[in-house]
Design a protein around this motif. Structure first.
Motif, mmCIF file in Angstrom:
data_model
loop_
_atom_site.group_PDB
_atom_site.id
_atom_site.type_symbol
_atom_site.label_atom_id
_atom_site.label_comp_id
_atom_site.label_asym_id
_atom_site.label_seq_id
_atom_site.Cartn_x
_atom_site.Cartn_y
_atom_site.Cartn_z
ATOM 1 N N GLY A 69 52.441 33.490 5.220
ATOM 2 C CA GLY A 69 52.161 32.492 4.192
ATOM 3 C C GLY A 69 53.296 31.510 3.983
ATOM 4 O O GLY A 69 53.457 30.976 2.886
ATOM 5 N N LEU A 70 54.059 31.252 5.042
ATOM 6 C CA LEU A 70 55.212 30.353 4.943
ATOM 7 C C LEU A 70 54.932 29.022 5.631
ATOM 8 O O LEU A 70 54.333 28.989 6.705
ATOM 9 N N SER A 71 55.397 27.964 5.013
ATOM 10 C CA SER A 71 55.371 26.659 5.666
ATOM 11 C C SER A 71 56.559 26.597 6.631
ATOM 12 O O SER A 71 57.487 27.421 6.557
ATOM 13 N N GLN A 72 56.532 25.625 7.507
ATOM 14 C CA GLN A 72 57.688 25.419 8.386
ATOM 15 C C GLN A 72 58.930 25.166 7.546
ATOM 16 O O GLN A 72 60.006 25.683 7.848
ATOM 17 N N GLU A 73 58.771 24.398 6.492
ATOM 18 C CA GLU A 73 59.900 24.058 5.630
ATOM 19 C C GLU A 73 60.487 25.295 4.953
ATOM 20 O O GLU A 73 61.710 25.460 4.905
ATOM 21 N N GLU A 74 59.629 26.173 4.439
ATOM 22 C CA GLU A 74 60.122 27.377 3.762
ATOM 23 C C GLU A 74 60.815 28.318 4.739
ATOM 24 O O GLU A 74 61.884 28.859 4.443
ATOM 25 N N ALA A 97 62.246 27.478 7.535
ATOM 26 C CA ALA A 97 63.492 26.813 7.920
ATOM 27 C C ALA A 97 64.559 27.006 6.848
ATOM 28 O O ALA A 97 65.717 27.314 7.165
ATOM 29 N N HIS A 98 64.186 26.851 5.599
ATOM 30 C CA HIS A 98 65.138 27.029 4.495
ATOM 31 C C HIS A 98 65.684 28.456 4.490
ATOM 32 O O HIS A 98 66.894 28.662 4.385
ATOM 33 N N ARG A 99 64.801 29.430 4.606
ATOM 34 C CA ARG A 99 65.219 30.833 4.576
ATOM 35 C C ARG A 99 66.131 31.192 5.747
ATOM 36 O O ARG A 99 67.043 31.995 5.608
ATOM 37 N N ALA A 100 65.846 30.616 6.918
ATOM 38 C CA ALA A 100 66.617 30.924 8.123
ATOM 39 C C ALA A 100 67.803 29.976 8.314
ATOM 40 O O ALA A 100 68.533 30.107 9.294
ATOM 41 N N ASP A 101 67.967 29.032 7.388
ATOM 42 C CA ASP A 101 69.050 28.043 7.464
ATOM 43 C C ASP A 101 68.987 27.247 8.775
ATOM 44 O O ASP A 101 69.959 27.117 9.510
ATOM 45 N N ILE A 102 67.776 26.756 9.054
ATOM 46 C CA ILE A 102 67.491 25.965 10.251
ATOM 47 C C ILE A 102 66.740 24.718 9.795
ATOM 48 O O ILE A 102 65.984 24.770 8.835
ATOM 49 N N ASP A 103 66.928 23.607 10.477
ATOM 50 C CA ASP A 103 66.227 22.378 10.122
ATOM 51 C C ASP A 103 64.724 22.526 10.356
ATOM 52 O O ASP A 103 64.294 23.106 11.353
ATOM 53 N N ARG A 104 63.912 21.996 9.434
ATOM 54 C CA ARG A 104 62.457 22.095 9.558
ATOM 55 C C ARG A 104 61.944 21.466 10.843
ATOM 56 O O ARG A 104 61.017 21.971 11.475
ATOM 57 N N THR A 105 62.542 20.371 11.246
ATOM 58 C CA THR A 105 62.068 19.714 12.466
ATOM 59 C C THR A 105 62.317 20.584 13.693
ATOM 60 O O THR A 105 61.593 20.480 14.681
ATOM 61 N N TYR A 106 63.319 21.454 13.622
ATOM 62 C CA TYR A 106 63.590 22.371 14.732
ATOM 63 C C TYR A 106 62.478 23.423 14.828
ATOM 64 O O TYR A 106 62.030 23.753 15.925
#
Length: 74
Positions: free
Chosen positions: A19-24, A26-35
């Motif tokens: 239930g995670l968006s790419q953005e969420e 990315a935030h949790r993993a400390d990675i850019d969403r575009t990556y």
């Protein structure tokens, strides 16, 4: 199916199941969403550290993101 495609499909499937968006994610993993988006579209190949971080945030082992579908591995 090459390993980038395997990672892309597994990442997207597990991310959506969590239930995670790419953005969420990315935030949790400390990675850019575009990556994250690029990984899911097979644009980039992820390093093993990134695969591990993503897997941990999804509650998985890194190997889970690299497992080929059953029909391919048999």
């Amino acid at each position: 199916m090459d390993i980038r495609e395997v990672l892309a499909e597994n990442l997207k499937r597990h991310r959506k199941a969590a239930g995670l968006s790419q953005e969420e994610l990315a935030h949790r993993a400390d990675i850019d969403r575009t990556y994250i988006s690029s990984l899911e579209r097979c644009v980039y190949a992820a390093g093993i550290d990134v695969v591990d971080r993503l897997a941990r945030e999804l509650g998985l082992e890194a190997a889970d993101l690299l497992k080929r579908p059953k029909s391919e591995s048999e």
